[in-house]
Scaffold this motif. Structure first.
Motif, short mmCIF file in Angstrom:
data_model
loop_
_atom_site.label_atom_id
_atom_site.label_comp_id
_atom_site.label_asym_id
_atom_site.label_seq_id
_atom_site.Cartn_x
_atom_site.Cartn_y
_atom_site.Cartn_z
N CYS B 120 77.60 89.26 38.80
CA CYS B 120 78.95 88.72 39.58
C CYS B 120 79.20 89.45 40.89
O CYS B 120 79.36 90.91 40.59
CB CYS B 120 80.08 88.80 38.64
SG CYS B 120 81.64 88.62 39.29
N GLN B 122 81.84 89.79 42.23
CA GLN B 122 83.27 90.34 42.42
C GLN B 122 83.28 91.61 41.37
O GLN B 122 83.71 92.75 41.72
CB GLN B 122 84.42 89.64 41.85
CG GLN B 122 84.20 88.03 42.46
CD GLN B 122 84.72 88.06 43.85
OE1 GLN B 122 85.18 88.90 44.22
NE2 GLN B 122 84.30 86.80 44.57
N CYS B 123 82.99 91.48 40.13
CA CYS B 123 83.29 92.63 39.07
C CYS B 123 81.79 93.32 38.78
O CYS B 123 81.97 94.32 37.93
CB CYS B 123 83.99 92.31 37.89
SG CYS B 123 83.35 91.16 36.88
N CYS B 145 81.68 83.89 36.35
CA CYS B 145 81.55 85.36 35.47
C CYS B 145 82.55 85.17 34.29
O CYS B 145 83.64 84.59 34.13
CB CYS B 145 82.19 86.22 36.29
SG CYS B 145 82.30 87.99 35.75
N CYS B 148 85.31 88.40 34.60
CA CYS B 148 86.49 88.15 35.47
C CYS B 148 86.93 86.70 35.54
O CYS B 148 87.91 86.42 36.31
CB CYS B 148 86.54 89.01 36.46
SG CYS B 148 85.32 87.98 37.74
ZN LIG Z 1 83.16 88.97 37.42
#
Ligand SMILES: [Zn+2]
Lengths: 241, 158
Positions: B120, B122-123, B145, B148
């Motif tokens: 992912c 983002q995280c 994901c 998250c």
């Molecule tokens: Zn994520």
């Protein structure tokens, strides 16, 4: 030369007509992600068709252009495979056709990599990566529907029954084809059998196979596709965006 | 070794971006195959990402405009198909920019026939799932994901 032009046009027509058919799903797909998937496949096929038409136009010479070849030829001049012009039917029929076609297309284009015509080999090389994704996607769907509910399996069998007689044409050579289609036929059957087994579907028996598309003898469906696809250029010749 | 003039043209091409993924320049994307200078003519040779990529026309116009703006009047854009474009030609800087933009960068192209875990953007969790092999443009797949819960695009290997 004529042979090379006709062969290139048959590759162009086949990818264009299937692109046109698949694009009918745009905004009608069963769910948004799959609507986007089938239209993406359509776009890949259209891009491949454009490459083939540009090459054919180059071989033919002026005044042929990719547009004149796509928009101004008649039904009898189109050399697409019959299976590409058949109606979409339901989702089962659409994804099964894509699966049958993509497996065939990957085998044919793999042979084209060896073509003496370097541009054909280059288009094949470019297209093969796209086709890998098409096979992955369509075989996942065959397995999902074949191994799904009683309803989805029954729809797969209906689709098999409708489409099977059009798969023979892949391997019946036209006089402009020089590729070895008989070896391809065995490989195609093996791949289809693998996926059918995983899907819990039984391979059909040998039956009478339809042919004619490669030489311009089409089903009643092609005329309607061309009428829609070509109407603008025929009404306003030379119109541009 | 590139001549000073070719260097200058390449640095101008660094200012031309992919209209669909505007954080990437066309050099990051790896679609500029060569620049040739024949007298007063500048030829830029590019290769499409996907056969049907609708951005190619826009990109050719942008290249032409950029060069004309800097005094190159005679600009020719040529296309080549072979060797076929691969995401392996994307620059490392391009991959970093993609991740920062929220698009997972492509894995090596030899993973094309395998299912890979995509992290992912983002995280950075590896616990993600494929939603669709085909995303908002031809070059992307859609993932989500599990950590998250954010959906994200993966610039799929090619
Ligand atoms: Zn994520």
């Amino acid at each position: 030369m004529n042979q090379q032009i006709n062969f290139t046009l048959s590759l162009a027509d086949t990818t264009l007509i299937l692109a046109q058919r698949n694009s009918e799903w745009c905004a009608h797909g069963p769910i948004l992600e799959q609507d986007i998937a089938i239209t993406n496949i359509s776009l890949d096929l259209l891009g491949q068709a454009r490459n083939f038409y540009q090459h054919a136009a180059h071989l033919i010479g002026s005044p042929a252009t990719e547009d004149s070849l796509a928009y101004l030829r008649t039904e009898r001049e189109f050399k697409n495979l019959l299976i590409t012009e058949l109606p979409n039917g339901d989702w089962a029929q659409t994804i099964l056709r894509q699966f049958f076609f993509s497996v065939y297309q990957s085998l044919l284009y793999t042979q084209l990599l060896q073509s003496k015509d370097e541009q054909l080999a280059a288009i094949a090389e470019k297209s093969l990566k796209e086709i890998t994704y098409h096979i992955k996607w369509s075989s996942d769907w065959v397995i999902r529907l074949g191994d799904g509910t009683a309803e989805s399996q029954q729809r797969m069998y209906k689709a098999i029954e409708y489409l099977w007689m059009y798969t023979g044409e892949f391997f019946i050579p036209a006089d402009y084809e020089t590729t070895d289609l008989s070896a391809m036929e065995r490989e195609w059957s093996l791949k289809v059998k693998d996926v059918f087994e995983e899907a819990g579907l039984i391979m059909p028996e040998k039956i009478f196979m339809q042919q004619g598309g490669k030489t311009g003898n089409h089903t009643e469906h092609l005329g309607f596709i061309l009428a829609e696809m070509q109407s603008l250029q025929r009404t306003y010749p030379g119109a541009q965006w | 070794m590139a001549t000073p003039e070719k260097q200058e043209i390449l640095s101008l091409l660094k200012e031309v971006c992919d209209p669909e993924v505007p954080v990437l320049t066309i050099l990051d994307l790896g679609i500029v195959r060569d620049v040739k200078i024949n007298g007063d003519e500048v030829e830029v040779i590019i290769t499409p990402t996907y056969s049907g990529c609708p951005a190619m026309d826009a990109i050719s116009i942008d290249i032409r405009l950029k060069l004309i703006e800097h005094g190159y009047k005679n600009v020719k854009i040529s296309f080549t198909l072979s060797p076929a474009w691969t995401t392996d030609w994307m620059s490392e800087e391009g991959k970093r920019k993609l991740e920062a933009y929220g698009i997972a960068a492509p894995h090596r192209s030899d993973t094309l026939r395998r299912d890979e875990r995509i992290a992912c953007p983002q995280c950075h969790s590896n616990d993600t799932k494929l939603l669709s092999q085909f995303g908002s443009t031809a070059c992307k797949a859609l993932y989500q994901c599990n950590e998250c819960k954010e959906p994200f695009d993966y610039f799929k290997c090619h």
